[in-house]
Design a protein around this motif. Structure first.
Motif, PDB file in Angstrom:
ATOM      1  N   CYS A  82     -59.098  62.364  59.979  1.00  0.00           N
ATOM      2  CA  CYS A  82     -58.431  61.083  60.254  1.00  0.00           C
ATOM      3  C   CYS A  82     -58.168  60.364  58.929  1.00  0.00           C
ATOM      4  N   GLU A  83     -57.933  59.057  58.974  1.00  0.00           N
ATOM      5  CA  GLU A  83     -57.558  58.352  57.752  1.00  0.00           C
ATOM      6  C   GLU A  83     -58.723  58.109  56.799  1.00  0.00           C
ATOM      7  N   ARG A 158     -49.149  53.764  61.592  1.00  0.00           N
ATOM      8  CA  ARG A 158     -49.510  54.974  62.325  1.00  0.00           C
ATOM      9  C   ARG A 158     -49.213  54.774  63.811  1.00  0.00           C
ATOM     10  N   THR A 372     -58.606  52.616  64.974  1.00  0.00           N
ATOM     11  CA  THR A 372     -58.499  53.048  63.580  1.00  0.00           C
ATOM     12  C   THR A 372     -58.843  51.968  62.560  1.00  0.00           C
ATOM     13  N   GLU A 376     -58.703  53.066  58.628  1.00  0.00           N
ATOM     14  CA  GLU A 376     -57.314  53.183  58.178  1.00  0.00           C
ATOM     15  C   GLU A 376     -57.136  52.668  56.759  1.00  0.00           C
TER      16      GLU A 376
END
Length: 390
Positions: A82-83, A158, A372, A376
Motif C-alpha cells: 500500500c502507500e 487515489r 488510507t 497515504e
C-alpha cells in the motif's frame, strides 16, 4: 529453515494473496500494518502479523518499529503493498537497507504517483497519455478547465477521489490548488477502462496481468476482476515493459482507457500492489516472481471481492436491473478473501470494514479516506529528521 519475507500493508486483500503465493512458494511470511488488519490476522497464510505505528501520525515511532522488525525477523525481502511504500523507501534510503525493499527508489515512486509527472514521463518514453496540465492556483484551473471536455483531479490522490469530469466554473471555483497541493487537467478519453499490474526486477517484467470490470463503485474502484484478452493485451504488456525499465525493481499498476481504435491511453499510475495480483491464483510461480526468481503468468479465472459484490453489487443490480448478470458473475467468479482451507479472512475483512466505517463517521471522512489516512503520502517532504528518536 524457510527464508522469511515481510509483507507490509496487511489490511489489503492484495497483500493477503501475495502472502498466500509466497507461502505456497515455500517462504515463511510475516505481515505488518498500523491497523489491526484482521483480514490477515485471521488467515492461515502468515506466520505472524505485526503491528507498527502509523508513518503519517508517528513517523519516528514507525521508523523505530520497522527497524525492530527487521532486526528481529531478518527478512530476505520486504514487500510493501500500500502507500506505506513511500515511507519505507525514504526510510530505507536513510538507514541503508534499500537492498531488502522490493520497491522503486523514492524519487521514482514520487514520479509515478504524481499524475502530472507520470504523464510527463510517459511523454518522454513515447507512451500514449492524454494531454495533461498541472495547475497550482484557482485562476489557472478555472481558465483552463471550465466548459471543456476534461477530467480534473488532485495530482496526489487515489481511488478516483475528488475526480471531476467536465466540471463547470462553479464546481472548479470550490477547488483550492496550491504548489503543495497541485491539481491536474487531463483531456478526456472515452472508451473502456482497464487496469494493468506488473512486477519488475532489474528493469524487466517478472509478472504482468491486465483486467477490466463492469462492476465498480461510484468512485470507479472495481470489485470484480476479469482477465483482459485480445490484441490490446500485447500492447499493454509492451507498455508495462517500457515502464519497467524506469521502475527498475518493484510493483506498479496503471489505469488506462482503450479508445474506439483500440489504442490504450495511460491515465495514472499506482506504484504499489493492486487487484491484479489476484489473477495469478495464489501460485508459487507468482511468489517467486515477486522476488525476481522467475516469471509468472496470470490464470484465466475471474475474481471478486465478495463483501463489495454482495453489498455494492447487489445495490447496483437492483437499481440498474442487473440481477441476472449479478447471479451469473457471482457463479463464475472466485472470492479474493477466502480460500480453500482459509475461510476466516472474509470475516476479518468484515470486521476491518466495520472499524474503518466507524473511523470514517468519527473523523468526518469518507470510507475511502478513512482506509488510507494513516499511510497515504501526498507529496510532503520525507526527510531523515522524521526518523529521529520517538
Amino acid at each position: 529453515m524457510s527464508e522469511r519475507v515481510l509483507v507490509t500493508g496487511a489490511r489489503a486483500p492484495a497483500a493477503l494473496d501475495i502472502a498466500r503465493s509466497l507461502k505456497t512458494a515455500g517462504f515463511e511470511v510475516h505481515m505488518a500494518d498500523c491497523v489491526p488488519a484482521r483480514i490477515a490476522r485471521w488467515s492461515k497464510a502468515p506466520a505472524a502479523v505485526h503491528r507498527h505505528a502509523s508513518p503519517v501520525q508517528q513517523p519516528a515511532r514507525f521508523a523505530s518499529d520497522i527497524r525492530a522488525l527487521i532486526d528481529r525477523l531478518d527478512p530476505i525481502a520486504i514487500l510493501p503493498t500500500c502507500e506505506e511504500v513511500f515511507y519505507l523507501a525514504a526510510l530505507a534510503e536513510a538507514q541503508g537497507w534499500s537492498d531488502r525493499l522490493v520497491a522503486p527508489q523514492f524519487d521514482r515512486l514520487a514520479t509515478l504517483h504524481h499524475k502530472g509527472r507520470f504523464a510527463a514521463l510517459c511523454g518522454d518514453l513515447g507512451l500514449p497519455v492524454p494531454t495533461t496540465t498541472v495547475v497550482t492556483d484557482s485562476t489557472s484551473l478555472i481558465g483552463d478547465a471550465a466548459g471543456t471536455d476534461v477530467v480534473v483531479k488532485p495530482a496526489w490522490s487515489r481511488f478516483g477521489a475528488q475526480t471531476l469530469i467536465r466540471p463547470d466554473a462553479t464546481a472548479l471555483a470550490m477547488l483550492r490548488p496550491t504548489p503543495e497541493t497541485p491539481w491536474v487537467i487531463q483531456s478526456r478519453i472515452t472508451g473502456e477502462e482497464v487496469s494493468v499490474y506488473a512486477v519488475a526486477h532489474e528493469g524487466r517484467l517478472s509478472a504482468f496481468s491486465a483486467y477490466w470490470s463492469d462492476w465498480r463503485t461510484r468512485g470507479g474502484a472495481a470489485y470484480v476482476f476479469e482477465p483482459l484478452t485480445g490484441p490490446v493485451l500485447d500492447r499493454l504488456r509492451d507498455t508495462a515493459s517500457t515502464l519497467a525499465a524506469f521502475v527498475r525493481t518493484g510493483q506498479f499498476a496503471c489505469d488506462a482507457i482503450i479508445d474506439a481504435a483500440g489504442q490504450p491511453w495511460l491515465i495514472e499510475c499506482n506504484p504499489r500492489a493492486t487487484s491484479g495480483v489476484h489473477l495469478f491464483g495464489r501460485s508459487a510461480a507468482f511468489g517467486h516472481a515477486l522476488l525476481g526468481r522467475g516469471v509468472a503468468e496470470p490464470g484465466p479465472n475471474i475474481w471478486r471481492n465478495s463483501i463489495m459484490f454482495d453489498t455494492f453489487g447487489v445495490a447496483e443490480a437492483l437499481c440498474k436491473k442487473r440481477l441476472p448478470a449479478w447471479h451469473e458473475d457471482r457463479r463464475r467468479s472466485h472470492d479474493i478473501l477466502s480460500a480453500p482451507g482459509d475461510p476466516a479472512p472474509g470475516l476479518g475483512a468484515l470486521a476491518d470494514a466495520a472499524g474503518f466505517g466507524l473511523l470514517a463517521l468519527t473523523s468526518h471522512r469518507s470510507l475511502a479516506q478513512a482506509m488510507t489516512a494513516d499511510i497515504e503520502w501526498n507529496g510532503q517532504p520525507l526527510t531523515p529528521a522524521l526518523w529521529g528518536t520517538p
